[in-house]
Write a protein that holds these residues in place. Structure first.
Motif, PDB file in Angstrom:
ATOM      1  N   UNK A 233      17.490   4.765   3.356  1.00 52.04           N
ATOM      2  CA  UNK A 233      17.912   5.948   4.126  1.00 52.04           C
ATOM      3  C   UNK A 233      18.801   5.556   5.296  1.00 52.04           C
ATOM      4  N   UNK A 234      18.431   4.495   6.007  1.00 48.00           N
ATOM      5  CA  UNK A 234      19.186   4.080   7.191  1.00 48.00           C
ATOM      6  C   UNK A 234      20.561   3.523   6.825  1.00 48.00           C
ATOM      7  N   UNK A 235      20.681   2.882   5.673  1.00 47.16           N
ATOM      8  CA  UNK A 235      21.941   2.244   5.300  1.00 47.16           C
ATOM      9  C   UNK A 235      22.926   3.185   4.631  1.00 47.16           C
ATOM     10  N   UNK A 236      22.438   4.322   4.124  1.00 49.52           N
ATOM     11  CA  UNK A 236      23.346   5.251   3.447  1.00 49.52           C
ATOM     12  C   UNK A 236      24.301   5.848   4.479  1.00 49.52           C
ATOM     13  N   UNK A 237      25.592   5.818   4.179  1.00 46.38           N
ATOM     14  CA  UNK A 237      26.618   6.139   5.163  1.00 46.38           C
ATOM     15  C   UNK A 237      26.975   7.621   5.243  1.00 46.38           C
ATOM     16  N   UNK A 238      26.442   8.450   4.383  1.00 49.20           N
ATOM     17  CA  UNK A 238      26.738   9.879   4.418  1.00 49.20           C
ATOM     18  C   UNK A 238      25.450  10.657   4.667  1.00 49.20           C
ATOM     19  N   UNK A 239      25.538  11.974   4.588  1.00 44.39           N
ATOM     20  CA  UNK A 239      24.365  12.807   4.801  1.00 44.39           C
ATOM     21  C   UNK A 239      23.304  12.478   3.763  1.00 44.39           C
ATOM     22  N   UNK A 240      22.136  12.041   4.191  1.00 44.57           N
ATOM     23  CA  UNK A 240      21.104  11.626   3.237  1.00 44.57           C
ATOM     24  C   UNK A 240      20.372  12.829   2.665  1.00 44.57           C
ATOM     25  N   UNK A 241      19.627  12.643   1.588  1.00 50.61           N
ATOM     26  CA  UNK A 241      18.825  13.741   1.039  1.00 50.61           C
ATOM     27  C   UNK A 241      17.732  14.151   2.018  1.00 50.61           C
ATOM     28  N   UNK A 242      17.184  15.332   1.790  1.00 51.80           N
ATOM     29  CA  UNK A 242      16.146  15.866   2.680  1.00 51.80           C
ATOM     30  C   UNK A 242      14.966  14.905   2.785  1.00 51.80           C
ATOM     31  N   UNK A 243      14.663  14.196   1.692  1.00 52.57           N
ATOM     32  CA  UNK A 243      13.518  13.278   1.702  1.00 52.57           C
ATOM     33  C   UNK A 243      13.621  12.263   2.830  1.00 52.57           C
ATOM     34  N   UNK A 244      14.846  11.839   3.167  1.00 48.52           N
ATOM     35  CA  UNK A 244      15.017  10.846   4.229  1.00 48.52           C
ATOM     36  C   UNK A 244      14.624  11.396   5.594  1.00 48.52           C
ATOM     37  N   UNK A 245      14.649  12.707   5.740  1.00 47.94           N
ATOM     38  CA  UNK A 245      14.313  13.319   7.026  1.00 47.94           C
ATOM     39  C   UNK A 245      12.838  13.720   7.098  1.00 47.94           C
ATOM     40  N   UNK A 246      12.122  13.452   6.021  1.00 48.94           N
ATOM     41  CA  UNK A 246      10.697  13.771   5.960  1.00 48.94           C
ATOM     42  C   UNK A 246       9.894  12.519   6.285  1.00 48.94           C
ATOM     43  N   UNK A 247       9.265  12.504   7.432  1.00 52.15           N
ATOM     44  CA  UNK A 247       8.532  11.313   7.865  1.00 52.15           C
ATOM     45  C   UNK A 247       7.359  10.975   6.942  1.00 52.15           C
ATOM     46  N   UNK A 248       6.895  11.955   6.171  1.00 50.03           N
ATOM     47  CA  UNK A 248       5.768  11.724   5.275  1.00 50.03           C
ATOM     48  C   UNK A 248       6.205  11.262   3.892  1.00 50.03           C
ATOM     49  N   UNK A 249       7.517  11.197   3.658  1.00 56.00           N
ATOM     50  CA  UNK A 249       7.999  10.900   2.309  1.00 56.00           C
ATOM     51  C   UNK A 249       7.948   9.424   1.975  1.00 56.00           C
ATOM     52  N   UNK A 250       8.027   8.566   2.964  1.00 56.18           N
ATOM     53  CA  UNK A 250       8.092   7.131   2.701  1.00 56.18           C
ATOM     54  C   UNK A 250       6.789   6.614   2.100  1.00 56.18           C
ATOM     55  N   UNK A 251       6.885   5.688   1.141  1.00 57.42           N
ATOM     56  CA  UNK A 251       5.670   5.048   0.628  1.00 57.42           C
ATOM     57  C   UNK A 251       4.926   4.356   1.753  1.00 57.42           C
TER      58      UNK A 251
END
Length: 263
Positions: A233-251
């Motif tokens: 998520x941090x390395x993607x250079x464009x607008x990331x998917x909603x999952x990246x903005x969900x703090x509960x989504x990460x394994x």
């Protein structure tokens, strides 16, 4: 704890379903692939759920994650099952993956075929060959990966190829894959894995050996093993998917123990 983490992985898969398909029409692909094509998402009634994962038209290159590993290496299996696969499930639209099963194996040239000696014995050489032939058979790691995940998360990696293949792709030809495993094609492909592993720069020192966007550093390796999801998520250079903005989504973070250390 391992069972709890595996339950999270399975829950991540179920989150793609959203319960919409229960009692609905049969889906033409395995669940991890339902969001890869719009028509499949419509058929499987998961468009709304796929929309949460897809950032829309790509305006930046995907993040590349390459895993050099061994099929029976405990640390490799933990990373593949608990970090790489669930991250790919949620972020496949913004990441590319490469799997190279070989690791610390050694090869010697025989009279007609390459001979391989693996760190965890001949069963590991067989597992490496199975997963290599799966990747070649599908010609797309996105199709091979669910089967490899199934094998790597099972109690016995090499005994579960038929079951895992039937689970995800019952129409696939086990005979053709077995022919690769036992024949010259698999031997040639494993030699290519050996060459690819030897050409790493810097040379690999342990497994799993992780490259991010073609680079390996100790910092990137540590970040990937602690939270690959956040790293992508941090390395993607464009607008990331909603999952990246969900703090509960990460394994959940993998609390590595001494016996799990890379080697």
């Amino acid at each position: 704890m391992a069972l709890a983490r595996l339950f999270w992985v399975l829950s991540a898969s179920v989150s793609l379903l959203g319960g919409a398909v229960l009692g609905g029409p049969p889906c033409p692909q395995a669940p991890p692939l339902w969001c890869h094509h719009g028509e499949t998402a419509r058929t499987c009634q998961v468009e709304k759920h796929c929309a949460k994962l897809d950032p829309g038209p790509s305006v930046a290159p995907p993040v590349s994650v390459s895993l050099y590993y061994e099929s029976l290496c405990p640390a490799c299996r933990a990373f593949l099952v608990l970090q790489l696969f669930p991250t790919w499930l949620m972020l496949s639209h913004i990441m590319n993956i490469t799997l190279v099963p070989y690791g610390n194996a050694q090869e010697t040239k025989g009279p007609s075929r390459w001979q391989f000696e693996c760190q965890h014995g001949q069963d590991e050489c067989l597992g490496n060959m199975m997963e290599t032939c799966l990747i070649d058979y599908f010609q797309d790691v996105s199709y091979a990966f669910p089967v490899i995940f199934c094998m790597e998360s099972s109690r016995n990696v090499t005994q579960n190829l038929p079951t895992c293949l039937n689970l995800y792709f019952p129409e696939a030809s086990l005979a053709n894959i077995t022919s690769c495993i036992d024949g010259d094609l698999g031997n040639k492909l494993m030699h290519q894995n050996a060459q690819s592993t030897r050409s790493l720069n810097p040379p690999h020192q342990y497994v799993p050996w992780i490259l991010i966007n073609g680079k390996h550093t100790e910092e990137l390796q540590g970040q990937a093993q602690d939270s690959l999801f956040r790293l992508v998520c941090d390395l993607y250079k464009a607008k990331p998917p909603i999952a990246c903005r969900d703090q509960k989504a990460a394994p959940p973070a993998w609390p590595r123990s001494p016996q799990d250390d890379a080697y």
